[in-house]
Design a protein around this motif. Structure first.
Motif, PDB file in Angstrom:
ATOM      1  N   GLY A 193      26.051  11.737  24.109  1.00 47.16           N
ATOM      2  CA  GLY A 193      27.176  12.426  23.804  1.00 47.16           C
ATOM      3  C   GLY A 193      28.607  12.194  24.396  1.00 47.16           C
ATOM      4  O   GLY A 193      29.312  12.941  24.234  1.00 47.16           O
ATOM      5  N   ASN A 194      28.745  10.985  25.188  1.00 45.87           N
ATOM      6  CA  ASN A 194      30.143  10.722  25.670  1.00 45.87           C
ATOM      7  C   ASN A 194      30.847   9.812  24.413  1.00 45.87           C
ATOM      8  O   ASN A 194      30.258   8.722  24.227  1.00 45.87           O
ATOM      9  N   LEU A 195      31.778  10.332  23.972  1.00 44.93           N
ATOM     10  CA  LEU A 195      32.527   9.549  22.984  1.00 44.93           C
ATOM     11  C   LEU A 195      33.040   8.074  23.524  1.00 44.93           C
ATOM     12  O   LEU A 195      33.651   8.178  24.663  1.00 44.93           O
ATOM     13  N   VAL A 196      32.952   7.017  22.905  1.00 42.65           N
ATOM     14  CA  VAL A 196      33.387   5.915  23.369  1.00 42.65           C
ATOM     15  C   VAL A 196      34.603   5.523  22.142  1.00 42.65           C
ATOM     16  O   VAL A 196      35.390   4.472  22.658  1.00 42.65           O
ATOM     17  N   ALA A 197      34.371   5.812  21.165  1.00 41.07           N
ATOM     18  CA  ALA A 197      35.377   5.334  20.140  1.00 41.07           C
ATOM     19  C   ALA A 197      35.478   6.584  19.133  1.00 41.07           C
ATOM     20  O   ALA A 197      34.849   7.210  18.743  1.00 41.07           O
ATOM     21  N   LEU A 198      36.968   6.580  18.677  1.00 37.85           N
ATOM     22  CA  LEU A 198      37.090   7.523  17.674  1.00 37.85           C
ATOM     23  C   LEU A 198      38.228   6.945  16.776  1.00 37.85           C
ATOM     24  O   LEU A 198      39.319   6.608  17.053  1.00 37.85           O
ATOM     25  N   GLU A 199      37.938   6.848  15.382  1.00 37.05           N
ATOM     26  CA  GLU A 199      39.012   6.440  14.686  1.00 37.05           C
ATOM     27  C   GLU A 199      39.057   7.382  13.256  1.00 37.05           C
ATOM     28  O   GLU A 199      38.147   8.310  12.863  1.00 37.05           O
ATOM     29  N   HIS A 200      40.322   7.644  13.059  1.00 32.90           N
ATOM     30  CA  HIS A 200      40.711   8.811  12.184  1.00 32.90           C
ATOM     31  C   HIS A 200      41.800   8.300  11.335  1.00 32.90           C
ATOM     32  O   HIS A 200      42.820   7.868  11.642  1.00 32.90           O
ATOM     33  N   ARG A 201      41.408   8.057  10.103  1.00 27.14           N
ATOM     34  CA  ARG A 201      42.563   7.817   8.965  1.00 27.14           C
ATOM     35  C   ARG A 201      43.035   8.662   7.827  1.00 27.14           C
ATOM     36  O   ARG A 201      41.853   9.482   7.600  1.00 27.14           O
ATOM     37  N   ALA A 202      44.034   9.215   7.531  1.00 25.86           N
ATOM     38  CA  ALA A 202      44.080  10.170   6.389  1.00 25.86           C
ATOM     39  C   ALA A 202      45.023   9.675   5.281  1.00 25.86           C
ATOM     40  O   ALA A 202      46.109   8.915   5.723  1.00 25.86           O
ATOM     41  N   THR A 203      44.712   9.762   3.998  1.00 26.32           N
ATOM     42  CA  THR A 203      45.640   9.521   2.957  1.00 26.32           C
ATOM     43  C   THR A 203      46.134  10.818   2.585  1.00 26.32           C
ATOM     44  O   THR A 203      45.530  11.821   2.374  1.00 26.32           O
ATOM     45  N   ILE A 204      47.577  11.000   2.589  1.00 23.28           N
ATOM     46  CA  ILE A 204      48.463  12.293   2.335  1.00 23.28           C
ATOM     47  C   ILE A 204      49.305  12.178   1.215  1.00 23.28           C
ATOM     48  O   ILE A 204      50.006  10.865   1.079  1.00 23.28           O
ATOM     49  N   ALA A 205      49.349  12.980   0.013  1.00 24.52           N
ATOM     50  CA  ALA A 205      49.812  12.767  -1.111  1.00 24.52           C
ATOM     51  C   ALA A 205      51.377  13.166  -0.797  1.00 24.52           C
ATOM     52  O   ALA A 205      51.915  14.226   0.204  1.00 24.52           O
ATOM     53  N   LEU A 244      47.635  12.761  14.135  1.00 19.86           N
ATOM     54  CA  LEU A 244      47.977  12.837  15.434  1.00 19.86           C
ATOM     55  C   LEU A 244      47.405  13.451  16.421  1.00 19.86           C
ATOM     56  O   LEU A 244      47.069  12.933  17.534  1.00 19.86           O
ATOM     57  N   GLY A 245      47.071  14.769  15.848  1.00 19.62           N
ATOM     58  CA  GLY A 245      46.234  15.643  17.029  1.00 19.62           C
ATOM     59  C   GLY A 245      44.997  15.085  17.325  1.00 19.62           C
ATOM     60  O   GLY A 245      44.405  15.280  18.396  1.00 19.62           O
ATOM     61  N   SER A 246      44.331  14.183  16.619  1.00 24.19           N
ATOM     62  CA  SER A 246      43.234  13.640  16.767  1.00 24.19           C
ATOM     63  C   SER A 246      43.305  12.666  18.302  1.00 24.19           C
ATOM     64  O   SER A 246      42.337  12.524  18.978  1.00 24.19           O
ATOM     65  N   ALA A 247      44.214  12.352  18.245  1.00 29.30           N
ATOM     66  CA  ALA A 247      44.625  11.170  19.729  1.00 29.30           C
ATOM     67  C   ALA A 247      44.566  12.074  20.769  1.00 29.30           C
ATOM     68  O   ALA A 247      44.202  11.479  21.902  1.00 29.30           O
ATOM     69  N   ALA A 248      44.863  13.308  20.688  1.00 33.37           N
ATOM     70  CA  ALA A 248      44.899  14.025  21.973  1.00 33.37           C
ATOM     71  C   ALA A 248      43.972  15.048  22.217  1.00 33.37           C
ATOM     72  O   ALA A 248      44.157  15.622  23.343  1.00 33.37           O
ATOM     73  N   SER A 249      42.990  14.873  21.502  1.00 34.51           N
ATOM     74  CA  SER A 249      41.636  15.853  21.654  1.00 34.51           C
ATOM     75  C   SER A 249      40.816  15.807  22.510  1.00 34.51           C
ATOM     76  O   SER A 249      40.276  16.653  23.141  1.00 34.51           O
ATOM     77  N   TYR A 250      40.292  14.365  22.617  1.00 35.25           N
ATOM     78  CA  TYR A 250      39.293  14.266  23.611  1.00 35.25           C
ATOM     79  C   TYR A 250      39.188  13.018  24.572  1.00 35.25           C
ATOM     80  O   TYR A 250      40.057  12.057  23.956  1.00 35.25           O
ATOM     81  N   ALA A 251      38.678  13.126  25.510  1.00 33.96           N
ATOM     82  CA  ALA A 251      38.575  12.020  26.364  1.00 33.96           C
ATOM     83  C   ALA A 251      37.698  10.944  25.760  1.00 33.96           C
ATOM     84  O   ALA A 251      36.435  11.081  25.558  1.00 33.96           O
ATOM     85  N   CYS A 252      38.399   9.811  25.416  1.00 34.34           N
ATOM     86  CA  CYS A 252      37.779   8.937  24.657  1.00 34.34           C
ATOM     87  C   CYS A 252      38.499   7.467  24.720  1.00 34.34           C
ATOM     88  O   CYS A 252      39.718   7.732  24.526  1.00 34.34           O
ATOM     89  N   PRO A 253      37.950   6.528  25.677  1.00 35.61           N
ATOM     90  CA  PRO A 253      38.841   5.492  25.987  1.00 35.61           C
ATOM     91  C   PRO A 253      39.316   4.687  24.739  1.00 35.61           C
ATOM     92  O   PRO A 253      40.310   4.068  24.949  1.00 35.61           O
ATOM     93  N   ASN A 254      38.781   4.551  23.672  1.00 35.03           N
ATOM     94  CA  ASN A 254      39.245   3.734  22.541  1.00 35.03           C
ATOM     95  C   ASN A 254      39.308   4.741  21.378  1.00 35.03           C
ATOM     96  O   ASN A 254      38.629   5.391  20.907  1.00 35.03           O
TER      97      ASN A 254
END
Ligand code: MOS
Length: 736
Positions: free
Chosen positions: A292-304, A317-327
């Motif tokens: 359960g150690n995060l190694v990768a996190l990708e988050h894409r949003a389409t916004i109207a 944007l908030g997802s980039a700052a949330s967890y210790a995750c190298p990628n």
């Protein structure tokens, strides 16, 4: 700082709202209450199609209605400039400039009449014929123009693709969120009164100075000829951060009619004319080790987003700052539609993005068989993960652990659908939140008069959050005065410059300016007695004195001092005044990551096994809000935010007619928001310490209560039922 420490009995105290008595007596002047002799009334006509153009327009019948003074359309409206760029992006479209229709509800005419009834009646008689065009209305309509990284807020680190491909465990899912509308109880209203070439505007705005700047630019007059008053408004939640077309139309109508004009929106107009939280579709991919150690996190949003509009809704944007995750790689894509222009709604972007991220983290926890709280602690971001810099302050661990204790998290049976009481399936859910930091340059002015009272002011706004109260407390603390001796005023563009009440940043922004103004005012008193042989304070510096009881005294000898009144009287002065400016710290130079507030949210839900009824039965919110200036008001903010989160999670959903773009549920009868019966006792605990980045140590708490509510509820629903709901709102039919 020293003065705050000296007066801690005021700062932090849960004092009542200083404007509470005025409000409960109905004596607080809201914009819709403002009256002028000679006042006339405006009513708006809205487009009934979503795209196309006005083919034919006849205002004759409307003009013939008794009492009607003017009917203004694109045919007779003057050419007006578009409003200026603001801190929050470009201004919305200026209305009535051509025959094009870009969205349902666009204003196509404004009628001015002696009475509101005459104006509304005549507005119905404006004849309009349209030439409709194909409207783009759905976020999955592939014809819509799409643009990646529209606001330059995408964030990338490491190599997400490679890390996802080689991860032991992988999780991917798609989430969606509905349109939610700002629905303050107070209908937005503007009263405009011209006097020659100067105009006074009373407006339900969150940002007095942007209304001033915008009206000046659009009408081509100097800013000093526009005075904006916004002392009270009946809620806003972000809707009052942009200068919407109805404000411009009220000012225009007053100019054309040559009379002061009042324009109050109707509830249906509130659904199309003052912004809203746009719909989103989001994908999340996570790679993790088996433990359960995060190694990768990708988050894409389409916004109207609306046609010819631009407004930042930073979902990922908030997802980039949330967890210790190298990628990590997070990015937004705007998708242009023929929809009314979106705007901010409490925690814009974060409210939607956090739902997807914190649902996905919960899903990963279940996939790996790790407790969801444990998974969050295991991936705790000890430093700001994008920059690698230390946080200026972070109490999220305390939020998670103390919140869990208060809630009784560890009594949870980890097995899904295992907890039951009678017909109710019971579930526990958790979600966390790292909120964005926001502070803006701000000014304030402070005076002390010979009678020993202080007057402190800034153009800032109190949108019901309590700015007036906490700034009164802060000023009283800094000047060593009792609360009753201090008046803090705001909501007037003639006061020193302030940013809007938004981004959870106003308390810090104004507070730092008030801090500076009060210190400079104390310095002015010391300057006044610097060579005064009669003063025990002669020659003393700020560091050598303290304030209490309306008096400045020497730190080394409290008996050596004198009151403000004594100083002013002896020097024949009516008052002394000082200006202060608060500027955001240069975080880059300090080599720390400026920290916003943090929160953890624990929720218990009950789902009726037969009927699918969903009840939120307990919520614990633990917040690191830095120094809390007034715990009673801060708690109110978190409670209110949490209720907004319950609305997002369970109820709020704008239904749009796919043919016309008409909003089918634009009333309080049809658009559901939480009522008391939907809201359990909400437990709020503050765990933060003063943030060292500013002299006052605050972080914003205006929005921290909202995000994480929806994810915690969705996670609790999964724990109760085994149903994973990935689209908001969560409705009964999804649980049957
Ligand atoms: Mo807020 S949505 O920053 O008023």
């Amino acid at each position: 700082m020293s003065a705050i420490a000296a007066s801690t009995h005021l700062v932090g105290a849960g004092v009542d709202r200083v404007d509470g008595p005025l409000k409960v007596q109905g004596a607080a002047p809201y914009p819709s209450d403002v009256a002028y002799p000679n006042l006339v009334h405006a009513a708006l006509v809205r487009s009934t199609i979503a795209a196309g153009r006005i083919k034919h327009l006849d205002t004759g019948a409307a003009e013939d209605v008794p009492g009607v003074l003017a009917v203004i359309t694109h045919k007779n409206a003057p050419k007006l400039e578009r409003g200026p760029m603001t801190l929050l992006g470009p201004s919305p479209q200026t209305p009535l400039q051509d025959a094009r229709i870009l969205h349902y509800g666009q204003y196509v005419a404004v009628v001015v009449a002696e009475s509101p009834q005459q104006a509304v009646g005549a507005a119905r008689l404006v004849e309009l014929h349209y030439e409709p065009a194909d409207a783009l209305l759905e976020i999955d309509d592939l014809r819509g123009e799409r643009r990646a990284n529209p606001w330059g807020l995408d964030r990338h680190r490491g190599d997400v693709g490679a890390a996802l491909a080689s991860a032991d465990a992988r999780f991917d899912a798609t989430y969606s969120t509905a349109i939610n509308v700002n629905n303050p109880i107070g209908l937005f209203a503007t009263v405009a009164a011209w006097d020659g070439d100067t105009v006074t505007v009373h407006d339900a705005t969150q940002w007095t100075k942007t209304v001033q700047t915008t009206i000046a630019a659009i009408f081509g007059i100097p800013e000093t000829d526009v005075r904006v008053h916004a002392p009270y408004l009946g809620g806003a939640f972000g809707a009052g951060l942009r200068v919407w077309p109805h404000v411009i139309l009220a000012v225009l109508a007053a100019r054309i009619a040559g009379r002061p004009v009042k324009l109050v929106l109707t509830r249906p107009q509130m659904f199309t004319g003052i912004g809203y939280r746009p719909s989103t579709e989001q994908t999340i991919s996570i790679g993790a080790t088996r433990t359960g150690n995060l190694v990768a996190l990708e988050h894409r949003a389409t916004i109207a987003i609306a046609m010819e509009d631009e407004f930042p809704e930073p979902v990922t944007l908030g997802s980039a700052a949330s967890y210790a995750c190298p990628n990590a790689s997070v990015g937004d894509i705007e998708h242009r539609l023929n929809i009314p222009p979106p705007g901010s709604l409490r925690a814009p972007g974060e409210a939607e993005g956090n739902f997807a991220l914190e649902s996905a983290i919960d899903e990963l926890a279940h996939q790996l068989g790790v407790d969801p709280l444990e998974l969050r602690l295991r991936n705790y971001a000890e430093v700001e993960p994008q920059s690698g810099l230390p946080w200026s302050s972070k109490g999220l661990r305390e939020c998670l652990t103390l919140g869990a204790e208060r809630f009784g998290w560890w009594k949870r049976n980890p097995q899904v659908a295992s907890m039951r009481e009678g017909p109710w399936k019971i579930g526990y859910g958790v979600a966390q939140l790292s909120y964005a930091w926001w502070q803006v340059r701000c000014e304030a002015r402070a005076s002390i008069s010979r009678d020993g009272t202080a007057f402190v002011r800034s153009a800032a706004n109190d949108i019901g959050t309590g700015t007036r109260t906490v700034m009164t407390q802060l000023s009283a603390g800094l000047l060593g005065l009792e609360l009753e001796r201090v008046r803090f005023d705001l909501g007037d563009s003639a006061y020193p410059w302030s940013p809007g009440a938004g981004g959870s940043g106003l308390t810090t922004s104004v507070g730092v300016a008030v801090h500076a103004a009060c210190h400079r005012l104390l310095q002015r008193f010391l300057d006044t007695v610097a060579t005064d042989a009669d003063s025990p304070l002669a020659g003393r510096t700020l560091d050598e004195v303290a304030v209490a009881g309306g008096r400045i005294h020497r730190r080394d000898d409290a008996s050596a001092g004198e009151t403000y009144s004594e100083i002013l009287a002896r020097h024949n002065l009516d008052d002394l005044t000082a200006d202060g400016e608060g500027t955001p710290p240069d975080a880059a130079q300090l080599e720390v990551a400026p920290s916003g507030p943090f929160a953890a949210k624990f929720v218990e839900v009950r789902v009726d096994a037969d009927l699918g009824l969903l009840r939120v039965t307990r919520i614990v919110t633990a917040v690191d809000g830095g120094r809390i200036l007034n715990e009673k008001l801060a708690r109110s903010q978190v409670i209110g935010g949490t209720i907004g989160g319950i609305g997002q999670a369970l109820f709020e959903d704008v239904i749009t007619d796919p043919n016309t773009g008409r909003i089918a549920n634009a009333t309080f009868g049809d658009y559901l928001i939480p009522v008391n019966a939907d809201v359990p006792d909400i437990d709020v605990v503050f765990v933060g310490k003063p943030d060292p980045l500013t002299a006052i140590g605050t972080k914003g708490v205006g929005e921290i209560g909202l995000p994480a509510t929806a994810a915690a509820i969705a996670n609790a629903v999964y724990h109760a039922t085994g149903r994973r709901i990935r689209s908001l709102p969560i409705t009964i039919d999804q649980l049957l």
